[in-house]
Scaffold this motif. Structure first.
Motif, PDB file in Angstrom:
ATOM      1  N   UNK A  41      25.884 -15.109  32.415  1.00 42.86           N
ATOM      2  CA  UNK A  41      25.219 -14.983  31.106  1.00 42.86           C
ATOM      3  C   UNK A  41      26.194 -14.757  29.956  1.00 42.86           C
ATOM      4  N   UNK A  42      27.253 -13.995  30.205  1.00 43.98           N
ATOM      5  CA  UNK A  42      28.219 -13.735  29.137  1.00 43.98           C
ATOM      6  C   UNK A  42      28.922 -15.012  28.708  1.00 43.98           C
ATOM      7  N   UNK A  43      29.344 -15.815  29.673  1.00 46.62           N
ATOM      8  CA  UNK A  43      30.013 -17.079  29.339  1.00 46.62           C
ATOM      9  C   UNK A  43      29.058 -18.006  28.590  1.00 46.62           C
ATOM     10  N   UNK A  44      27.815 -18.098  29.075  1.00 54.96           N
ATOM     11  CA  UNK A  44      26.839 -18.958  28.401  1.00 54.96           C
ATOM     12  C   UNK A  44      26.558 -18.477  26.973  1.00 54.96           C
ATOM     13  N   UNK A  45      26.415 -17.165  26.798  1.00 59.30           N
ATOM     14  CA  UNK A  45      26.139 -16.629  25.461  1.00 59.30           C
ATOM     15  C   UNK A  45      27.335 -16.794  24.525  1.00 59.30           C
ATOM     16  N   UNK A  46      28.545 -16.615  25.043  1.00 63.20           N
ATOM     17  CA  UNK A  46      29.728 -16.830  24.203  1.00 63.20           C
ATOM     18  C   UNK A  46      29.866 -18.292  23.800  1.00 63.20           C
ATOM     19  N   UNK A  47      29.607 -19.210  24.734  1.00 57.99           N
ATOM     20  CA  UNK A  47      29.634 -20.635  24.388  1.00 57.99           C
ATOM     21  C   UNK A  47      28.556 -20.962  23.357  1.00 57.99           C
ATOM     22  N   UNK A  48      27.384 -20.383  23.533  1.00 57.78           N
ATOM     23  CA  UNK A  48      26.303 -20.603  22.584  1.00 57.78           C
ATOM     24  C   UNK A  48      26.658 -20.065  21.206  1.00 57.78           C
ATOM     25  N   UNK A  49      27.249 -18.897  21.162  1.00 55.35           N
ATOM     26  CA  UNK A  49      27.615 -18.310  19.866  1.00 55.35           C
ATOM     27  C   UNK A  49      28.704 -19.131  19.191  1.00 55.35           C
ATOM     28  N   UNK A  50      29.674 -19.593  19.948  1.00 59.05           N
ATOM     29  CA  UNK A  50      30.714 -20.440  19.368  1.00 59.05           C
ATOM     30  C   UNK A  50      30.144 -21.737  18.828  1.00 59.05           C
ATOM     31  N   UNK A  51      29.292 -22.383  19.615  1.00 57.10           N
ATOM     32  CA  UNK A  51      28.672 -23.630  19.153  1.00 57.10           C
ATOM     33  C   UNK A  51      27.776 -23.382  17.952  1.00 57.10           C
ATOM     34  N   UNK A  52      27.070 -22.265  17.954  1.00 59.29           N
ATOM     35  CA  UNK A  52      26.198 -21.937  16.828  1.00 59.29           C
ATOM     36  C   UNK A  52      26.970 -21.696  15.545  1.00 59.29           C
ATOM     37  N   UNK A  53      28.064 -20.951  15.649  1.00 63.09           N
ATOM     38  CA  UNK A  53      28.881 -20.710  14.456  1.00 63.09           C
ATOM     39  C   UNK A  53      29.488 -22.010  13.928  1.00 63.09           C
ATOM     40  N   UNK A  54      29.954 -22.856  14.825  1.00 68.95           N
ATOM     41  CA  UNK A  54      30.497 -24.149  14.383  1.00 68.95           C
ATOM     42  C   UNK A  54      29.419 -25.005  13.730  1.00 68.95           C
ATOM     43  N   UNK A  55      28.245 -25.029  14.347  1.00 67.60           N
ATOM     44  CA  UNK A  55      27.150 -25.818  13.778  1.00 67.60           C
ATOM     45  C   UNK A  55      26.734 -25.279  12.411  1.00 67.60           C
ATOM     46  N   UNK A  56      26.669 -23.970  12.271  1.00 64.48           N
ATOM     47  CA  UNK A  56      26.295 -23.387  10.976  1.00 64.48           C
ATOM     48  C   UNK A  56      27.352 -23.697   9.916  1.00 64.48           C
ATOM     49  N   UNK A  57      28.609 -23.733  10.331  1.00 61.18           N
ATOM     50  CA  UNK A  57      29.682 -23.993   9.376  1.00 61.18           C
ATOM     51  C   UNK A  57      29.684 -25.448   8.915  1.00 61.18           C
ATOM     52  N   UNK A  58      29.510 -26.368   9.860  1.00 56.13           N
ATOM     53  CA  UNK A  58      29.624 -27.784   9.525  1.00 56.13           C
ATOM     54  C   UNK A  58      28.306 -28.439   9.128  1.00 56.13           C
ATOM     55  N   UNK A  59      27.202 -27.861   9.506  1.00 58.58           N
ATOM     56  CA  UNK A  59      25.892 -28.447   9.208  1.00 58.58           C
ATOM     57  C   UNK A  59      25.023 -27.462   8.425  1.00 58.58           C
ATOM     58  N   UNK A  60      25.501 -27.010   7.310  1.00 58.63           N
ATOM     59  CA  UNK A  60      24.811 -25.983   6.538  1.00 58.63           C
ATOM     60  C   UNK A  60      23.423 -26.403   6.081  1.00 58.63           C
ATOM     61  N   UNK A  61      23.216 -27.689   5.857  1.00 56.52           N
ATOM     62  CA  UNK A  61      21.903 -28.132   5.389  1.00 56.52           C
ATOM     63  C   UNK A  61      20.829 -27.974   6.457  1.00 56.52           C
ATOM     64  N   UNK A  62      21.225 -27.870   7.718  1.00 56.69           N
ATOM     65  CA  UNK A  62      20.276 -27.714   8.816  1.00 56.69           C
ATOM     66  C   UNK A  62      20.297 -26.301   9.392  1.00 56.69           C
ATOM     67  N   UNK A  63      20.701 -25.327   8.607  1.00 58.21           N
ATOM     68  CA  UNK A  63      20.902 -23.976   9.131  1.00 58.21           C
ATOM     69  C   UNK A  63      19.620 -23.361   9.694  1.00 58.21           C
ATOM     70  N   UNK A  64      18.468 -23.652   9.088  1.00 62.03           N
ATOM     71  CA  UNK A  64      17.225 -23.086   9.614  1.00 62.03           C
ATOM     72  C   UNK A  64      16.923 -23.645  11.002  1.00 62.03           C
ATOM     73  N   UNK A  65      17.097 -24.938  11.173  1.00 62.63           N
ATOM     74  CA  UNK A  65      16.867 -25.561  12.480  1.00 62.63           C
ATOM     75  C   UNK A  65      17.861 -25.042  13.513  1.00 62.63           C
ATOM     76  N   UNK A  66      19.095 -24.847  13.085  1.00 61.36           N
ATOM     77  CA  UNK A  66      20.131 -24.342  13.996  1.00 61.36           C
ATOM     78  C   UNK A  66      19.789 -22.922  14.452  1.00 61.36           C
ATOM     79  N   UNK A  67      19.305 -22.083  13.537  1.00 63.07           N
ATOM     80  CA  UNK A  67      18.939 -20.714  13.905  1.00 63.07           C
ATOM     81  C   UNK A  67      17.783 -20.697  14.905  1.00 63.07           C
TER      82      UNK A  67
END
Length: 142
Positions: A41-67
């Motif tokens: 679970x820790x590895x999966x959650x860390x990967x998810x958090x990394x992907x989420x932060x990258x997605x929020x940074x690069x795809x700001x217009x879709x931030x609600x969908x990303x959240x």
């Protein structure tokens, strides 16, 4: 976003305490418990958090969908990895509640559709693992 780190920290503390009890009760089986309940679970959650932060940074217009997607995936990881939460399908409603904050129909429809897809997916995954679920358990959890 800082809240997600607190969720991970609290999970790690709880999993470490549970690991301590597991080592005390079954000293020979502690490694499989550590891998299943803490490492995966820790590895999966860390990967998810990394992907989420990258997605929020690069795809700001879709931030609600990303959240919404981010929250739904985190809930799914908890349902799949924590035995006590295996039948906690009501947690899939958290992203729907999150989307209702924005008062936008498209976000609600996205969260609801994603919730249905993940509910069916989780049921199939659990059936593949040999866990049976009847309709009563799904309905009562909501």
């Amino acid at each position: 976003m800082l809240m997600l780190w607190w969720i991970l920290i609290i999970y790690e503390i709880a999993a470490t305490i549970a690991l301590g009890f597991q080592i005390h009760e079954q000293p020979t089986n502690w490694l499989s418990s550590f891998t299943r309940f803490q490492l995966v679970p820790t590895i999966l959650l860390l990967l998810l958090m990394g992907a989420g932060y990258l997605a929020m940074h690069y795809l700001k217009t879709y931030s609600e969908f990303i959240m919404i997607l981010w929250t739904m995936t985190m809930v799914s990881i908890f349902i799949l990895c924590i035995p006590e939460m295996t039948r906690s399908y009501e947690l899939l409603s958290i992203p729907i509640l999150l989307s209702s904050i924005y008062f936008q129909r498209k976000l609600l429809a996205f969260a609801y559709g994603l919730g249905l897809i993940l509910l069916v997916s989780l049921l199939f995954i659990q059936m593949a693992k040999g866990q049976t679920t009847n309709p009563y358990e799904v309905i009562v959890s909501f």
